[in-house]
Design an enzyme around this catalytic site. Sequence first.
Site, PDB file in Angstrom:
ATOM      1  N   ASP A 159      12.512   7.988  22.911  1.00 26.55           N
ATOM      2  CA  ASP A 159      11.261   8.123  22.449  1.00 26.55           C
ATOM      3  C   ASP A 159      11.185   7.627  21.069  1.00 26.55           C
ATOM      4  OD1 ASP A 159       8.712   8.753  21.851  1.00 26.55           O
ATOM      5  OD2 ASP A 159       9.215  11.068  21.417  1.00 26.55           O
ATOM      6  N   ASP A 213       5.651   2.769  22.085  1.00 31.32           N
ATOM      7  CA  ASP A 213       5.977   4.276  22.294  1.00 31.32           C
ATOM      8  C   ASP A 213       6.767   4.207  23.522  1.00 31.32           C
ATOM      9  OD1 ASP A 213       6.629   6.832  22.402  1.00 31.32           O
ATOM     10  OD2 ASP A 213       4.452   7.183  22.927  1.00 31.32           O
TER      11      ASP A 213
END
Length: 552
Positions: A122, A338
Site C-alpha cells: 500500500d 496508490d
Amino acid sequence: MRRGPVVVMTCPLPIPPSLISTASALLLLLLSVLLITSSFVFSANVLSLERTIPLTQRLSEHELNAVRIRDRVRHARFLQNVAVGGIVDFPVQGTSDPYAAGLYFTKVKIGSPPRLYNVQIDTGSDILWITCSSCNDCPQSSGLGVQLSFYDAPSSSTAGLVSCSNPMCSVETTATQCSQDNLCSYSFQYGDGSGTSGHYVSDMLYFDAILGNSLTANSSTMIAFGCSTYQSGDLTKPDKAIDGIFGFGQGELSVVSQLSARGITPRVFSHCLKGDGNGGGVLVLGEILEPNIVYSPLVPSQPHYNLELQSISVNGLPLQIDPQAFGISNGNGGTIIDSGTTLAYLVAEAFDPFVSGITASVPASVSPTIYKGIQCYAVSTSIAETFPLVSLNFAGGASIVLKPNEYLAHSDPVGGSPLWCIAFQKSTTTQTILGDLVLKDKIFVYDIAHQRIGWADYDCSLSVNVSLTSGKDFINAGQLSMNSSSGDLLFKLIPKTVIALRGSAGRCAVKQAVKMAVLIEHCMIVDYDLVVILIGILLKTDSFIAPPQQEV
C-alpha cells in the site's frame, strides 16, 4: 507465479576515465605480481600456525555456540566493509483483477523466532501493521488461499512495547497517539471507509540484503510497526482477508523511512506489478533502472504520493477539462498514486469528458450500452484494435499512456458479444486516485530522496536491474553494459605472466582480476582501502560480482 530476478548495480561516484583505466591496469599488475610471487616463493617468511582447539577435542554445545556468535560478528564486519547498504527484494503475489484478488501482497518475516506474514502493498499509507492475536473480531480465514497468521508479542524474544515516552510517539496525530495505559497507539481510516487501530511494538525484521549479483546478506534490524487490535469495514471481510498492510508512504514511521534513516537501504523503492495471468511481480527497496523511465515531480508538502495531473488526451486529442479540477486546495485534491486501490477514480469534472471521449472514438461496429449504471461496450473484435489510447499528462512532460485493458474491465456477455466496461470510477472527493488498474504492467519508481516518481511500460515477468543509489540525474539509466572495445581493453591489460599461469588456481586468479577491474571501471571505486578489502574477498570467493553483459 513467475518473478524475475533482481540484478544489482552500484556506481557511487564518478571519476575521470583516465584514472579508472590506470586503476584497472595497476590492480591487474598488482594481482599478477602477487600471484606469481605466491606461486614460486613458498618458503620465505612462512608463519607457523597452531590450532587452539586440538583435533581430538570435541567442542561442547556452549563452546560451539560461542564460535558461531564470534563468526557472525566477524562476517558482519566483512559486509560492513564491502557496502553501506543493499537493496531488499520482496516477493509479490496477488493481481489487479477486481473479480479475483483485486490486490497485491508480499511477505514479511518478523519476530524471534521469525514468522511470515502476508501484508498488502500500500503506497497510500505509512505504517506496517499486522493483526494482533488479541484482536477478537478480526477475520480468522481468507478467501485469497493464504493461511492467516496473528502477531503475538509475548512469543517473540525480541519484541517490545513502544511507550508514550518514545520519540516516535511525540507528535499527536492519528498515526501516533498516547493511550491511557501509556502505550503509543494509532488509529487509521482508509478511503474505502475501513479502519484499524492498535498500538505500536518493536521487533526484528528479517530480510535478504542484496549487495551484488552473487552476494546476499541475511540481515535483520529492529523496526516499529502496528499491532492491530481492532478492524472495521472491508478489513473484517474474510473473502480478501490478509495479515496486515505494508505502508510504503513517505512518513517517518514507514519501513522505507526507518531502514533508509539507518543507511540500510536507499531512500527509494520500486515495483512492477504483473497484470495478466496469475499476477505477481517485483517489489524492491531500491531504484529499478530502465531506459524509458520518465519522471514527474511530487507535489511538495503532501502526505501522499501526489502528482500534478495537467490534462487527459484520448487518441491524441486533449479533453476539455479545466486544469483546476486536478489542483490542490487546502491540502485536498491532486492525483494520488496508490497501490492499495484496485481501480482508478477521476474527479467528477474529468470523469464525464473522459467517458464521452472514449465513446466518441470507438467505431460504429461497437455498441455502447449502459449496464448496471456503468458505460459499457459490446465488442466482437479485439479491444486493442478497437479502443483508443488514453494519455494522462503530468508536470515535467511525463505521460502515462493507457492501453484499453488499463481503463476497461471485462464483464458478463450481452447478446453473445463480450462486454467491456469503463473501469475508471467517478470520485466522490476532490482527489483523483490511480490504483492497480493503472499501475499494472509498468515499472514505478518512488524516488523519495529526490521527490519524484518515474514509470515505464514493462513486462513484469522479466528480470529488472536495480541500483543501490537513488536519483540518477539522467533518464536513460538502462542496463549497465560493456562494449566490445572496452572488453578487449580489459583483457589487453592482463599481463602475459598472469595468462601464462596454469591450473585451476591460475584461471581463477585471472577471472577474479577481470572481475575486480570491471568493478572498479564500472562502479568507480575511489576508496583504495575498500579496494584492498575487496581484493581480499575476491581471492576467497569465486563470484563476488559478475562482469556486465556485452552488447552485440
